[in-house]
Each structure stands twice: as structure tokens, then as C-alpha cells.
Design a protein around this motif. Sequence first.
Motif, PDB file in Angstrom:
ATOM      1  N   ARG A 174      30.055 -18.481 -23.167  1.00 40.90           N
ATOM      2  CA  ARG A 174      28.689 -18.187 -23.596  1.00 40.90           C
ATOM      3  C   ARG A 174      27.712 -18.763 -22.580  1.00 40.90           C
ATOM      4  O   ARG A 174      27.405 -19.945 -22.606  1.00 40.90           O
ATOM      5  CB  ARG A 174      28.433 -18.763 -24.982  1.00 40.90           C
ATOM      6  CG  ARG A 174      29.353 -18.194 -26.044  1.00 40.90           C
ATOM      7  CD  ARG A 174      28.841 -18.510 -27.422  1.00 40.90           C
ATOM      8  NE  ARG A 174      28.819 -19.939 -27.664  1.00 40.90           N
ATOM      9  CZ  ARG A 174      29.790 -20.601 -28.301  1.00 40.90           C
ATOM     10  NH1 ARG A 174      30.827 -19.950 -28.760  1.00 40.90           N
ATOM     11  NH2 ARG A 174      29.716 -21.893 -28.473  1.00 40.90           N
ATOM     12  N   CYS A 210      16.545 -13.485 -34.420  1.00 41.19           N
ATOM     13  CA  CYS A 210      17.093 -14.410 -33.426  1.00 41.19           C
ATOM     14  C   CYS A 210      16.317 -15.724 -33.439  1.00 41.19           C
ATOM     15  O   CYS A 210      16.904 -16.807 -33.426  1.00 41.19           O
ATOM     16  CB  CYS A 210      17.084 -13.774 -32.050  1.00 41.19           C
ATOM     17  SG  CYS A 210      15.540 -12.989 -31.628  1.00 41.19           S
ATOM     18  N   GLY A 258      25.294 -19.029 -29.505  1.00 39.88           N
ATOM     19  CA  GLY A 258      25.608 -17.609 -29.647  1.00 39.88           C
ATOM     20  C   GLY A 258      25.188 -17.010 -30.976  1.00 39.88           C
ATOM     21  O   GLY A 258      25.431 -15.839 -31.227  1.00 39.88           O
ATOM     22  N   LEU A 259      24.526 -17.799 -31.828  1.00 42.86           N
ATOM     23  CA  LEU A 259      24.129 -17.277 -33.139  1.00 42.86           C
ATOM     24  C   LEU A 259      23.151 -16.120 -33.003  1.00 42.86           C
ATOM     25  O   LEU A 259      23.204 -15.162 -33.765  1.00 42.86           O
ATOM     26  CB  LEU A 259      23.482 -18.389 -33.968  1.00 42.86           C
ATOM     27  CG  LEU A 259      24.428 -19.273 -34.769  1.00 42.86           C
ATOM     28  CD1 LEU A 259      23.619 -20.246 -35.596  1.00 42.86           C
ATOM     29  CD2 LEU A 259      25.290 -18.410 -35.673  1.00 42.86           C
ATOM     30  N   CYS A 260      22.264 -16.209 -32.029  1.00 41.45           N
ATOM     31  CA  CYS A 260      21.256 -15.169 -31.879  1.00 41.45           C
ATOM     32  C   CYS A 260      21.920 -13.834 -31.581  1.00 41.45           C
ATOM     33  O   CYS A 260      21.603 -12.814 -32.194  1.00 41.45           O
ATOM     34  CB  CYS A 260      20.267 -15.549 -30.788  1.00 41.45           C
ATOM     35  SG  CYS A 260      21.055 -16.083 -29.275  1.00 41.45           S
ATOM     36  N   ALA A 261      22.879 -13.851 -30.657  1.00 35.32           N
ATOM     37  CA  ALA A 261      23.556 -12.610 -30.297  1.00 35.32           C
ATOM     38  C   ALA A 261      24.348 -12.076 -31.489  1.00 35.32           C
ATOM     39  O   ALA A 261      24.408 -10.871 -31.721  1.00 35.32           O
ATOM     40  CB  ALA A 261      24.481 -12.840 -29.113  1.00 35.32           C
ATOM     41  N   GLN A 262      24.919 -12.996 -32.238  1.00 38.40           N
ATOM     42  CA  GLN A 262      25.740 -12.578 -33.363  1.00 38.40           C
ATOM     43  C   GLN A 262      24.891 -11.939 -34.461  1.00 38.40           C
ATOM     44  O   GLN A 262      25.323 -11.020 -35.133  1.00 38.40           O
ATOM     45  CB  GLN A 262      26.431 -13.818 -33.914  1.00 38.40           C
ATOM     46  CG  GLN A 262      27.707 -13.537 -34.641  1.00 38.40           C
ATOM     47  CD  GLN A 262      28.388 -14.839 -34.998  1.00 38.40           C
ATOM     48  OE1 GLN A 262      27.751 -15.832 -35.325  1.00 38.40           O
ATOM     49  NE2 GLN A 262      29.702 -14.843 -34.910  1.00 38.40           N
ATOM     50  N   ASN A 263      23.673 -12.454 -34.623  1.00 40.96           N
ATOM     51  CA  ASN A 263      22.854 -12.004 -35.738  1.00 40.96           C
ATOM     52  C   ASN A 263      21.875 -10.900 -35.382  1.00 40.96           C
ATOM     53  O   ASN A 263      21.217 -10.375 -36.269  1.00 40.96           O
ATOM     54  CB  ASN A 263      22.091 -13.184 -36.334  1.00 40.96           C
ATOM     55  CG  ASN A 263      22.990 -14.044 -37.179  1.00 40.96           C
ATOM     56  OD1 ASN A 263      23.460 -13.616 -38.225  1.00 40.96           O
ATOM     57  ND2 ASN A 263      23.282 -15.233 -36.704  1.00 40.96           N
ATOM     58  N   ARG A 282      21.963  -5.584 -31.429  1.00 45.45           N
ATOM     59  CA  ARG A 282      22.704  -6.042 -30.250  1.00 45.45           C
ATOM     60  C   ARG A 282      21.830  -6.052 -28.990  1.00 45.45           C
ATOM     61  O   ARG A 282      22.250  -5.647 -27.930  1.00 45.45           O
ATOM     62  CB  ARG A 282      23.926  -5.158 -29.987  1.00 45.45           C
ATOM     63  CG  ARG A 282      24.945  -5.188 -31.095  1.00 45.45           C
ATOM     64  CD  ARG A 282      25.950  -6.300 -30.870  1.00 45.45           C
ATOM     65  NE  ARG A 282      26.828  -6.432 -32.034  1.00 45.45           N
ATOM     66  CZ  ARG A 282      26.537  -7.149 -33.122  1.00 45.45           C
ATOM     67  NH1 ARG A 282      25.390  -7.799 -33.205  1.00 45.45           N
ATOM     68  NH2 ARG A 282      27.375  -7.237 -34.122  1.00 45.45           N
ATOM     69  N   SER A 342      22.601 -10.422 -25.407  1.00 45.09           N
ATOM     70  CA  SER A 342      24.001 -10.665 -25.052  1.00 45.09           C
ATOM     71  C   SER A 342      24.063 -11.962 -24.273  1.00 45.09           C
ATOM     72  O   SER A 342      23.123 -12.332 -23.571  1.00 45.09           O
ATOM     73  CB  SER A 342      24.536  -9.502 -24.225  1.00 45.09           C
ATOM     74  OG  SER A 342      23.660  -9.240 -23.163  1.00 45.09           O
TER      75      SER A 342
END
Lengths: 159, 306, 174
Positions: free
Chosen positions: C31, C47, C79-84, C88, C91
Amino acid sequence: MNLIERVIAISRRRSPWICRLNAGSCNGCDIEITPLLSPRYDAEQLGVELHGTPKHADIVLISGTLTLRSREAILDIYAQVPNPKAVVALGSCPASGNVFAGSPLVLSESLDSVVPVDVWVPGCPPRPQAILDGIARAAKLLEDGATKSQLESRRGRLS
Amino acid sequence: MNAVWSSLGSYLLAFAVWPGLLLAAPLGWLELWFMRKLVARLQGRQGPPFFQPFFDFMKLLGKETVIPRGVNRGIFLALPVVSVAAVTAALAIVPLPGNPAPSLPGDVVLLLYLMEVPILCEVLAGYVSRSIYGQVAAMREALLSLAYNLPFLVAIIAMAQEAGSFQMSTLQAAPYGLVHLLAAVTFLLALPARMKLNPFSIANAEHEIVADSHIEYSGPPLALFKLSHAVELVLLTELFAVVFIPATPWPLVNLLVYLAAGVAVLGGVTLLATATARLRLTQAFRFYWVWGGLASAVTLAATLVR
Amino acid sequence: MAMLKTILGNLLRPPRTRDPADMPEVPPVYRGALAHDAARCTACGTCAFVCAPKAITFTQEPGVSVSWHFFIGQCSFCGLCAQNCPTRAISLQADAPGATNSAAGDGLRLESVIRLQPCTRCGAAHVPLPDATIEALWGVEEAERGYCPECRRRAASEKLRAAFVPAEEAHHDR
Ligand code: SF4
Ligand code: SF4
Ligand code: SF4
């Protein structure tokens, strides 16, 4: 610039001795310095030596969240490093306080407001190659006489 | 009168050029680099570039000197100078091929005395700096020197007894025998501790007491201490070569043989240093008083038997 | 003795050190620094909401644009922002961010500007829907693509109404 000064300037780039300072780090950043001494990264190939005392250091690696108590320690250690010197800030913590920002005992401000920072190494924690890159950059700045403390002292001499 | 001036001149030459400062410093840096490179290679690392010790020295020369508060300035700054001067003077006495200084009767005693001076300087440097760590290092250095000096001094004195003279050139020319061998082993026993290398790197244990007794030194004085260490490496290895390696009638061959022997000795102690971990002070002490004492006794006995 | 064998073996082998210019590969799941695609972002703010150290912030210029800001010196690379991120748009790049000199500021700050567009029906400035979102949304017709959220809602309810209420009655209601 005469020959001796030129040789000394080159030596500053070729022989950066580092001293690390944990200003309240979670230890993640400090752990990532250890691989620099391992065979794979071998910082000694750049002439880097890790020293325990600020008196022997050229570059201070500061890691970790700045806390109310570590502020004094940082100023003290920084004052003990003989000129010319450079400061490398490791990781997100010195830049902002990272996830700890806003807690009552944390300074929550950039390290730049305590001592002049020359190189920022992003990451949490940064990868060893990024730290090595940061040290090499700081060493180059020392050669060029372009670290903040060098510029400062030159300005002081002129005025 | 003229003779006095010319011998003084040759001493100065020996002190300043060969085997003194001008040539011993690069040689010391070379040996330092060799040791660091060998350690790195033994550990599977790349190691420092060839000019690294030189760069370190030049960089330190260009740095500011921070003198701690409450420290006697004069002594603080004089110690490294005295240290370098003493090792260089000691090296000037060693009859390396091409050494212009005339050999004096009794110069072995002078040599042994001068070789103690850098140790004394280091101990004083630790105490003068008023740093707790420096004082611990100084204490360790002082105690350790009581241990390793036993085999070290006995090795040289046994050779003097064997040669029947306290003159370096007679020691060098003494006919080769069993005592040479025994004394060489005794000398080598003391060498790692004298060089502050690994099983006996107790006084410069950077993991325990941060640094050696130079902990408060910075800038040019630190550079001088580093230089003193480099010259001391040359002194110890060449002293070993001159006293224990049989000389040939050809000076140039001698020089090459001496240098090669010096590098070989360094390689051996470096290998030992890399393969071992640090002992405690009491363990080192016991080692030197038991095994060093035993070796010393055997060596001295061998000189008397003949 | 085992130690001696190891270190002598090292002496015979070439060193394992890598050149500073030739550092080991970063694992693909690493990440690293964030990348943001303004064309995919709906400025929903998720995010910034999930980011514990508040590395992501928004500013806006009313009627013109919304800006998404990221400060690497505050990110903990969780990586929470990308996950949530529902679209998408964020990245995490798979390379380690390098060091930066202080002359360039205090490290990497990203700004990504999302231009507002006038609604094709009422003219109100709004964050345009990303194409991928439109594809995914059921029943959005070609003509409605440029609508603002308000008009889109209205259009949807009109369609609903048309399905249940006869046309003349609907007209009457109005
Ligand atoms: S930057 Fe991350 S790894 Fe480094 S000290 Fe702060 S929290 Fe720990
Ligand atoms: S990046 Fe994703 S989560 Fe953040 S505002 Fe844009 S769409 Fe929402
Ligand atoms: S990776 Fe984690 S800390 Fe970094 S911006 Fe995203 S949510 Fe915030």
C-alpha cells in the motif's frame, strides 16, 4: 572554493554518519532502519555509519510523533550535533502527528516548527530503500551546503 | 654539534614522513579499510568504498568542535594531539626498512612507554568528558589494559631477554628460535584487546555504552583520535612483523614481507572479531590472566632455559 | 565453528548487497501513495469520513469545482479509503514513495479537482456522475445523463408516476 574545501565537501557526501532519535515513535520507523545495516541494503556502501551519540553525527533521523516532552529532547539533541548538520524526518508522524494528532500529549504539528527539516521520507513506516534515499539526499545537500542549518549560518555570517 | 643536528633531523624525518605521519596515515587508512571491507564481506555485505577512512577523516576535519559545558578546554583538546604524537613517535622508533632514525640502546623501553600513551589518553578522554558513558568506557579501558598488557609486555621483554639487549635493531636481528614462536603467540593473544576488536571490544561496546571514551568528541579532535587509531594499527602490525618475522638482507623484500605480514595479522584478528561475540569484562580479565599468564610464563621459561 | 563456516562461506560468495539504484521489488499488494481519479469521484466524502488521521480533505469553490486533497505526511497507508470508495476512484499505488527534499515543501500533497457541470435540464452546477456509475445505475436514460441529482430524482419520480397514473389524470393533478 579551494581544493581542501572541495575535498571536505565531497567527504561530507561520502561519509554521512547518522544518529537516530525516537521522538515518540511506535517503533515501526526505527525497526525499518535496522535493515539498512543488513547485507541486502548495506548502508555502509554509501559510507553511512550508525552512531549512538549526536556528537559524532552529521544527519539526525527523527522518527515518531512529537510529544510535549520530546520537544525539549529534540531541541537538546539537535543543538549537540556539530555543524554542518542535516535532519531527516522519517514517516508520517513527524510531518503531522499521523493518527495520534489531536491527542492531549501530542504536539500535532510539523517537525519543521521545532527544528529545520531537510528531507521528508513518507511512509508509515517508510521502506528501507526510501530511508536510504532520504539519507543520500541529505548527504548531497550537505555537500552542496544547502541544508537549512548551513544556509542559516551562511546568512548569519553575511548579516 | 653537527652530529646532534643531523640525528635530530633524521628523527624529525622519521616522525613526519616515513615511517611517520605522512606515509603511516595512508597506510593506516588502508588497513582500516581492509578490516572494514573484510568484516563486511564476511557478513555477506558489500562494504565501504576504498577511500572511506580518508573521507571520514576529511569530513571530521571540516566539522565544528562542540566542547561540553564544564570541561577543561585545554586538556580536552590536547589529548588527541598527544595521542597522535605518541603513536607516531613510537612508530618512528620501529626499525622498518628505510627508517632514517638511528637506533638507540634502550629504545624498546621508550617504545613500550610511548605505546601506553594513547591508552592513557583514551582513559583521560573518557574521564575529562564528564559523560557517564565516557567514564564507564574509560574505566573499562583502564581495567582491560591491566589484563592485556601482561602478555603484551612479556612478549616484548622475552624477546629482549632472548636478544640480550633493549635495542630494537638487535631484537630484529636476533637469531630465530623457539622463543620467537612462543613470544609471537603471546603477542597475538594480546593483539585483539589492544586493537579493541570483538571478543575484547569491551571499552568501545557501542550497544551497551553508546560509544567508546571519545563519546563527547566531535570534529577535528575526533578526527585526530581516529587517525591515532589508524596509526596504532600500523604500529602494532608492523611491530609484530619487525620483531617476529625473520628479516632478509634485502630491505625492499623486508618491507614487502612486513607489510604482507601486517595485513595477514589484521586479517586473522578481523576473522576472529567477526566470528565471536563480546565477552564481559570479568571474562576477558580471566582469559588474559589465566591463558595470557600461562603463555607469558611459558615464554619467559623458554628464554631462561637456553 | 559453525559461525566460522558461515562467514568463510560468505567470503567466497558474492555479496548480497544491492545497489541503491537497484533496490528490491515492492510486493504487488504493497500500500503505497494514493492515486485519485477525478473522473470517477462523486465527491461523496466517504474517504474523508473513514480516514482516521484525516489525510483526506475537501475544499470547494461554489458553483465551479470541488477539490479532493491528500497529504501524504498524514496518511498511515491503511487503505480504508480505497476500500470504502464506492466508485473505486482511489487506488493505492504499489510502489514505495521516495524521499523528498524540504525545498519542495513538506512532502507530497495531492490535489485533484472535480469540475462541476451545469445540469442539462435546470442549469444547476453539480458533480457529474462518473460514466461507470451511470452504466451501473438501472434505468438512467441517455437524455438524463447530464441531470443534477435533484432533476434526476424528479425524472425518476415522474417515470414512476407515469407508470401508475393515467396520463390525463396526471396532467389534471398538476
Ligand atoms: S510513521 Fe507510522 S511507523 Fe513511523 S512512527 Fe509513526 S505510526 Fe509508527
Ligand atoms: S474518492 Fe471515492 S469515497 Fe472519496 S469522495 Fe470520491 S467517490 Fe467518494
Ligand atoms: S490510506 Fe488510510 S490513512 Fe491514508 S488516506 Fe486512506 S484512509 Fe487515510
